[in-house]
Design a protein around this motif. Sequence first.
Motif, PDB file in Angstrom:
ATOM      1  N   ALA A  34       0.969   6.732  -6.744  1.00 58.46           N
ATOM      2  CA  ALA A  34      -0.095   7.724  -6.897  1.00 58.46           C
ATOM      3  C   ALA A  34       0.452   9.147  -6.762  1.00 58.46           C
ATOM      4  CB  ALA A  34      -1.202   7.474  -5.880  1.00 58.46           C
ATOM      5  N   ILE A  35       1.377   9.339  -5.841  1.00 61.24           N
ATOM      6  CA  ILE A  35       1.988  10.661  -5.682  1.00 61.24           C
ATOM      7  C   ILE A  35       2.751  11.044  -6.950  1.00 61.24           C
ATOM      8  CG2 ILE A  35       3.796  11.929  -4.446  1.00 61.24           C
ATOM      9  CD1 ILE A  35       2.863  10.333  -1.917  1.00 61.24           C
ATOM     10  N   ALA A  36       3.504  10.088  -7.482  1.00 59.81           N
ATOM     11  CA  ALA A  36       4.273  10.354  -8.711  1.00 59.81           C
ATOM     12  C   ALA A  36       3.358  10.692  -9.879  1.00 59.81           C
ATOM     13  CB  ALA A  36       5.140   9.142  -9.051  1.00 59.81           C
ATOM     14  N   GLU A  37       2.156  10.126  -9.876  1.00 62.99           N
ATOM     15  CA  GLU A  37       1.186  10.380 -10.952  1.00 62.99           C
ATOM     16  C   GLU A  37       0.260  11.543 -10.617  1.00 62.99           C
ATOM     17  OE1 GLU A  37      -0.723   6.591 -11.430  1.00 62.99           O
ATOM     18  OE2 GLU A  37       1.064   5.677 -12.326  1.00 62.99           O
ATOM     19  N   ALA A  47      -5.723   7.571   0.155  1.00 64.50           N
ATOM     20  CA  ALA A  47      -6.456   6.323   0.425  1.00 64.50           C
ATOM     21  C   ALA A  47      -5.493   5.162   0.667  1.00 64.50           C
ATOM     22  CB  ALA A  47      -7.402   6.010  -0.730  1.00 64.50           C
ATOM     23  N   ALA A  48      -4.439   5.075  -0.145  1.00 68.61           N
ATOM     24  CA  ALA A  48      -3.461   3.996   0.022  1.00 68.61           C
ATOM     25  C   ALA A  48      -2.732   4.130   1.356  1.00 68.61           C
ATOM     26  CB  ALA A  48      -2.465   3.998  -1.135  1.00 68.61           C
ATOM     27  N   LEU A  49      -2.383   5.352   1.729  1.00 73.44           N
ATOM     28  CA  LEU A  49      -1.714   5.563   3.014  1.00 73.44           C
ATOM     29  C   LEU A  49      -2.635   5.237   4.189  1.00 73.44           C
ATOM     30  CD1 LEU A  49       0.323   8.790   2.271  1.00 73.44           C
ATOM     31  CD2 LEU A  49       1.221   6.485   2.668  1.00 73.44           C
ATOM     32  N   GLU A  52       0.830  -1.214   0.000  1.00 75.15           N
ATOM     33  CA  GLU A  52       0.000   0.000   0.000  1.00 75.15           C
ATOM     34  C   GLU A  52       0.862   1.261   0.000  1.00 75.15           C
ATOM     35  OE1 GLU A  52      -2.979   0.356  -0.739  1.00 75.15           O
ATOM     36  OE2 GLU A  52      -3.866  -1.600  -0.378  1.00 75.15           O
ATOM     37  N   THR A  53       1.995   1.232   0.699  1.00 68.92           N
ATOM     38  CA  THR A  53       2.867   2.412   0.662  1.00 68.92           C
ATOM     39  C   THR A  53       3.461   2.591  -0.731  1.00 68.92           C
ATOM     40  OG1 THR A  53       4.792   1.193   1.490  1.00 68.92           O
ATOM     41  CG2 THR A  53       3.425   2.320   3.116  1.00 68.92           C
ATOM     42  N   ARG A  54       3.741   1.496  -1.406  1.00 73.52           N
ATOM     43  CA  ARG A  54       4.220   1.594  -2.797  1.00 73.52           C
ATOM     44  C   ARG A  54       3.122   2.156  -3.703  1.00 73.52           C
ATOM     45  NH1 ARG A  54       7.361  -4.117  -2.685  1.00 73.52           N
ATOM     46  NH2 ARG A  54       9.267  -3.324  -1.735  1.00 73.52           N
TER      47      ARG A  54
END
Length: 84
Positions: A52-55, A63-65, A45-47
């Motif tokens: 998502a941050i990079a995109e 949400a992933a965090l 999920e952290t990956r």
Amino acid sequence: MRSPDGTGGLNRQTPIARLTAAGRWVRGTRGAAAEIKEAVAAIAETRNARKAIAEDKRDDAVAALERATGKVSILLARTQSERR
């Protein structure tokens, strides 16, 4: 690998006592496997959040965090309750 009762097979316990010790050992290894699986899921999920941050997908990253934080919180709670 050591035997479930930790004696290396040189034990003089009754069969019931040996089965009880073996059962505890098996339950412990299953618990460890489940904890490892949850930890790996938290890392995934952290990956996902990094991607998502990079995109520039802020909502997906948050949400992933949140999912990763929830998994880690559950692992910590289980670990603390087992030590009591």
